[in-house]
Design a protein around this motif. Structure first.
Motif, PDB file in Angstrom:
ATOM      1  N   HIS A 246       0.638  -1.273   0.135  1.00 12.42           N
ATOM      2  CA  HIS A 246       0.379   0.122  -0.175  1.00 12.42           C
ATOM      3  C   HIS A 246       0.982   1.211   0.051  1.00 12.42           C
ATOM      4  N   ASP A 247       1.300   1.040   0.769  1.00 16.60           N
ATOM      5  CA  ASP A 247       2.922   2.219   0.933  1.00 16.60           C
ATOM      6  C   ASP A 247       3.427   2.346  -0.672  1.00 16.60           C
ATOM      7  N   TYR A 248       4.018   1.115  -1.276  1.00 12.10           N
ATOM      8  CA  TYR A 248       4.122   1.314  -1.741  1.00 12.10           C
ATOM      9  C   TYR A 248       3.751   2.414  -3.629  1.00 12.10           C
ATOM     10  N   LEU A 249       1.954   1.878  -3.435  1.00 11.89           N
ATOM     11  CA  LEU A 249       1.615   2.233  -4.435  1.00 11.89           C
ATOM     12  C   LEU A 249       1.473   4.385  -4.176  1.00 11.89           C
ATOM     13  N   LYS A 250       1.139   4.106  -3.225  1.00 11.92           N
ATOM     14  CA  LYS A 250       1.270   5.562  -1.983  1.00 11.92           C
ATOM     15  C   LYS A 250       2.469   6.478  -2.501  1.00 11.92           C
ATOM     16  N   ASN A 251       3.266   6.217  -2.630  1.00 17.12           N
ATOM     17  CA  ASN A 251       4.535   6.763  -2.707  1.00 17.12           C
ATOM     18  C   ASN A 251       4.495   6.848  -4.553  1.00 17.12           C
ATOM     19  N   ASN A 252       4.448   6.161  -5.406  1.00 15.57           N
ATOM     20  CA  ASN A 252       3.826   6.007  -7.032  1.00 15.57           C
ATOM     21  C   ASN A 252       3.190   7.454  -7.194  1.00 15.57           C
ATOM     22  N   ILE A 253       1.843   7.305  -6.326  1.00 13.68           N
ATOM     23  CA  ILE A 253       1.369   8.702  -6.591  1.00 13.68           C
ATOM     24  C   ILE A 253       2.194  10.039  -6.194  1.00 13.68           C
ATOM     25  N   ILE A 254       2.734   9.667  -5.219  1.00 14.59           N
ATOM     26  CA  ILE A 254       3.841  11.100  -4.656  1.00 14.59           C
ATOM     27  C   ILE A 254       4.684  11.370  -5.894  1.00 14.59           C
ATOM     28  N   LEU A 255       4.682  10.551  -6.232  1.00 16.50           N
ATOM     29  CA  LEU A 255       6.069  10.978  -7.353  1.00 16.50           C
ATOM     30  C   LEU A 255       5.923  11.429  -8.707  1.00 16.50           C
ATOM     31  N   GLY A 256       4.636  11.342  -8.755  1.00 19.46           N
ATOM     32  CA  GLY A 256       3.780  11.882  -9.819  1.00 19.46           C
ATOM     33  C   GLY A 256       3.866  13.361  -9.446  1.00 19.46           C
ATOM     34  N   ASN A 257       3.880  14.150 -10.990  1.00 18.15           N
ATOM     35  CA  ASN A 257       4.434  15.206 -10.694  1.00 18.15           C
ATOM     36  C   ASN A 257       5.236  16.261  -9.499  1.00 18.15           C
ATOM     37  N   ASN A 258       6.188  14.982  -9.659  1.00 17.89           N
ATOM     38  CA  ASN A 258       6.944  15.885  -8.514  1.00 17.89           C
ATOM     39  C   ASN A 258       8.376  16.640  -9.232  1.00 17.89           C
ATOM     40  N   PRO A 259       8.451  17.289  -8.834  1.00 19.74           N
ATOM     41  CA  PRO A 259       9.068  18.949  -9.419  1.00 19.74           C
ATOM     42  C   PRO A 259      11.257  18.196  -9.738  1.00 19.74           C
ATOM     43  N   ILE A 260      11.488  18.427 -11.279  1.00 16.71           N
ATOM     44  CA  ILE A 260      12.628  18.023 -11.281  1.00 16.71           C
ATOM     45  C   ILE A 260      13.822  18.756 -10.207  1.00 16.71           C
ATOM     46  N   LYS A 261      14.684  17.822  -9.524  1.00 18.44           N
ATOM     47  CA  LYS A 261      15.605  17.692  -8.263  1.00 18.44           C
ATOM     48  C   LYS A 261      16.592  17.127  -8.810  1.00 18.44           C
ATOM     49  N   LYS A 262      17.411  17.381  -8.189  1.00 24.72           N
ATOM     50  CA  LYS A 262      19.132  16.093  -7.734  1.00 24.72           C
ATOM     51  C   LYS A 262      18.042  14.927  -6.729  1.00 24.72           C
ATOM     52  N   MET A 263      19.345  14.563  -7.431  1.00 25.57           N
ATOM     53  CA  MET A 263      19.158  12.510  -6.464  1.00 25.57           C
ATOM     54  C   MET A 263      19.185  12.859  -5.162  1.00 25.57           C
ATOM     55  N   SER A 264      18.338  12.279  -3.962  1.00 27.18           N
ATOM     56  CA  SER A 264      18.296  12.246  -3.060  1.00 27.18           C
ATOM     57  C   SER A 264      19.988  12.371  -2.417  1.00 27.18           C
ATOM     58  N   VAL A 265      20.227  12.300  -1.369  1.00 21.62           N
ATOM     59  CA  VAL A 265      21.552  12.813  -0.799  1.00 21.62           C
ATOM     60  C   VAL A 265      21.374  10.689  -0.185  1.00 21.62           C
ATOM     61  N   LEU A 266      20.217  10.169   0.585  1.00 24.07           N
ATOM     62  CA  LEU A 266      19.570   8.842   1.011  1.00 24.07           C
ATOM     63  C   LEU A 266      19.775   7.942  -0.215  1.00 24.07           C
ATOM     64  N   SER A 267      19.154   8.169  -0.941  1.00 22.45           N
ATOM     65  CA  SER A 267      18.469   7.317  -2.245  1.00 22.45           C
ATOM     66  C   SER A 267      20.350   6.703  -3.182  1.00 22.45           C
ATOM     67  N   GLN A 268      21.265   8.353  -3.009  1.00 24.04           N
ATOM     68  CA  GLN A 268      22.921   7.735  -3.675  1.00 24.04           C
ATOM     69  C   GLN A 268      23.853   7.085  -3.038  1.00 24.04           C
ATOM     70  N   ARG A 269      23.140   7.478  -1.111  1.00 23.78           N
ATOM     71  CA  ARG A 269      23.730   6.680  -0.597  1.00 23.78           C
ATOM     72  C   ARG A 269      23.333   5.161  -1.078  1.00 23.78           C
ATOM     73  N   ILE A 270      22.407   4.645  -1.126  1.00 24.87           N
ATOM     74  CA  ILE A 270      21.583   3.124  -1.039  1.00 24.87           C
ATOM     75  C   ILE A 270      22.118   2.143  -2.001  1.00 24.87           C
ATOM     76  N   LEU A 271      22.943   3.563  -3.255  1.00 27.40           N
ATOM     77  CA  LEU A 271      22.666   2.597  -4.863  1.00 27.40           C
ATOM     78  C   LEU A 271      24.528   3.142  -4.988  1.00 27.40           C
ATOM     79  N   SER A 272      25.209   3.872  -3.391  1.00 26.68           N
ATOM     80  CA  SER A 272      27.050   3.706  -3.617  1.00 26.68           C
ATOM     81  C   SER A 272      26.873   2.196  -3.323  1.00 26.68           C
ATOM     82  N   GLY A 273      26.099   1.042  -2.263  1.00 26.64           N
ATOM     83  CA  GLY A 273      26.958   0.251  -1.873  1.00 26.64           C
ATOM     84  C   GLY A 273      26.159  -0.736  -2.458  1.00 26.64           C
ATOM     85  N   ILE A 274      25.760  -0.692  -3.639  1.00 25.71           N
ATOM     86  CA  ILE A 274      24.959  -2.183  -4.027  1.00 25.71           C
ATOM     87  C   ILE A 274      26.222  -3.042  -5.293  1.00 25.71           C
TER      88      ILE A 274
END
Ligand SMILES: Cc1ncc(COP(=O)(O)O)c(C=O)c1O
Length: 320
Positions: free
Chosen positions: A184-212
């Motif tokens: 349910h939270d995943y679906l909510k997140n999809n809605i929140i991502l809709g019409n979200n303005p362009i921004k730089k990638m968050s530090v948190l996502s970038q940190r996770i992506l650096s550890g894969i």
């Protein structure tokens, strides 16, 4: 002026492995659709050719920028049918479907002017030199957002950073509770991502992506794909060229079996519909409509091993 030193002490924060992103030098943005918008803004195209067979969120930037678009068709090999002459200031977006169309991308790169490659489903396919290409990270890894953009253009937009922390609950719930509890939270997140303005990638996502461990993820996907293909090539209506496939997103099985998707989901094998909007955009007589109805994108990501693929194979066979 002396730079302020980082905080020392306090509580221990979430510890994530430190490594390197797959595409450290690319432009880092918050979503794939916004990477598309970034390109449209810097290249100032006045018309976009889009495949009927794609995700409707790509229309968000077109509406925001009031750029007209036209749909084009793909054939049964998922190749674009470019039977028109694109206008001078038009661009053509091609989706690297399921990460299995890199050969087609290479071919189009030589022939199509103003090509944009949507690698949202092809995280492991590197860009072709000089060809604008974008990626979305959440389709491949446990991040709520994040996108990479490759372009040779030197024009840059000045952007603030996104904050992802409030879009994280499904990722944490899936570990401590279950995937189903977080859905349910995943679906909510999809809605929140809709019409979200362009921004730089968050530090948190970038940190996770650096550890894969990207190489591990890629090789698991390849092994799982090959195993599924061995078992399903004989019944799959979609022709697949195995030799050029590297790190695909899913195994695209097309069978004319009504109720197969529902039956798989009932057996807890979750297969998405790519994409519900295609059923509205493309008439019933078009191949794209057929594809949206009959495509079963079978999961094969790094969470699964050959025994899981065998379970998928057995389950699919039980439906035939
Ligand atoms: C083919 C395709 N391209 C682009 C996107 C957009 O990616 P994002 O959700 O990161 O904006 C999606 C899905 O959302 C997609 O399926």
């Amino acid at each position: 002026m002396r730079k302020e030193h980082k905080t020392i002490g306090g509580y221990i924060e979430l510890q994530l492995p430190e490594g390197q992103e797959q595409y450290p030098s690319f432009i880092k943005l918050n979503t794939g659709r916004n990477a598309f918008e970034y390109l449209l803004r810097i290249k100032k195209y006045s018309l976009v050719y889009l495949p009927y067979f794609t995700c409707e969120v790509l229309l968000e930037p077109l509406r925001r920028l009031s750029i007209p678009y036209r749909f084009y068709r793909i054939d049964r090999q998922l190749e674009p049918q470019i039977d028109f002459e694109p206008e001078e200031n038009a661009c053509l977006l091609y989706t690297n479907y399921f990460g299995i169309k890199q050969d087609t991308v290479r071919r189009l790169a030589k022939t199509v002017k103003n090509l944009i490659v949507d690698n949202a489903q092809a995280f492991f396919c590197p860009p072709v030199a000089g060809i604008d290409t974008f990626y979305s990270c959440r389709k491949f890894f446990g991040v709520p957002d994040g996108a990479y953009l490759y372009t040779e253009s030197n024009t840059r937009l000045s952007l603030e950073s996104d904050i992802s922390v409030y879009r994280f609950s499904h990722l944490i719930k899936s570990i401590d509770l279950s995937i189903e509890t977080g859905y349910h939270d995943y679906l909510k997140n999809n809605i929140i991502l809709g019409n979200n303005p362009i921004k730089k990638m968050s530090v948190l996502s970038q940190r996770i992506l650096s550890g894969i461990d990207y190489e591990e993820c890629r090789s698991i996907r390849n092994a799982n794909f090959q195993h599924l293909h061995q078992g399903l090539a004989g019944i799959n209506q979609l022709p697949i060229q195995l030799d050029s496939i590297d790190g695909p997103m899913v195994y695209p099985l097309v069978i004319d079996q009504s109720g197969a998707r529902k039956a798989l989901i009932a057996k807890k094998i979750f297969v998405a519909t790519y994409w519900p909007n295609v059923l509205e955009w493309a008439g019933e007589d078009l191949f794209e409509h057929y594809l949206a109805r009959h495509l079963l994108p079978l999961p094969l990501d790094h969470r699964y091993r050959i025994r899981d693929m065998d379970h998928i194979l057995e389950t699919v066979r039980s439906l035939l």
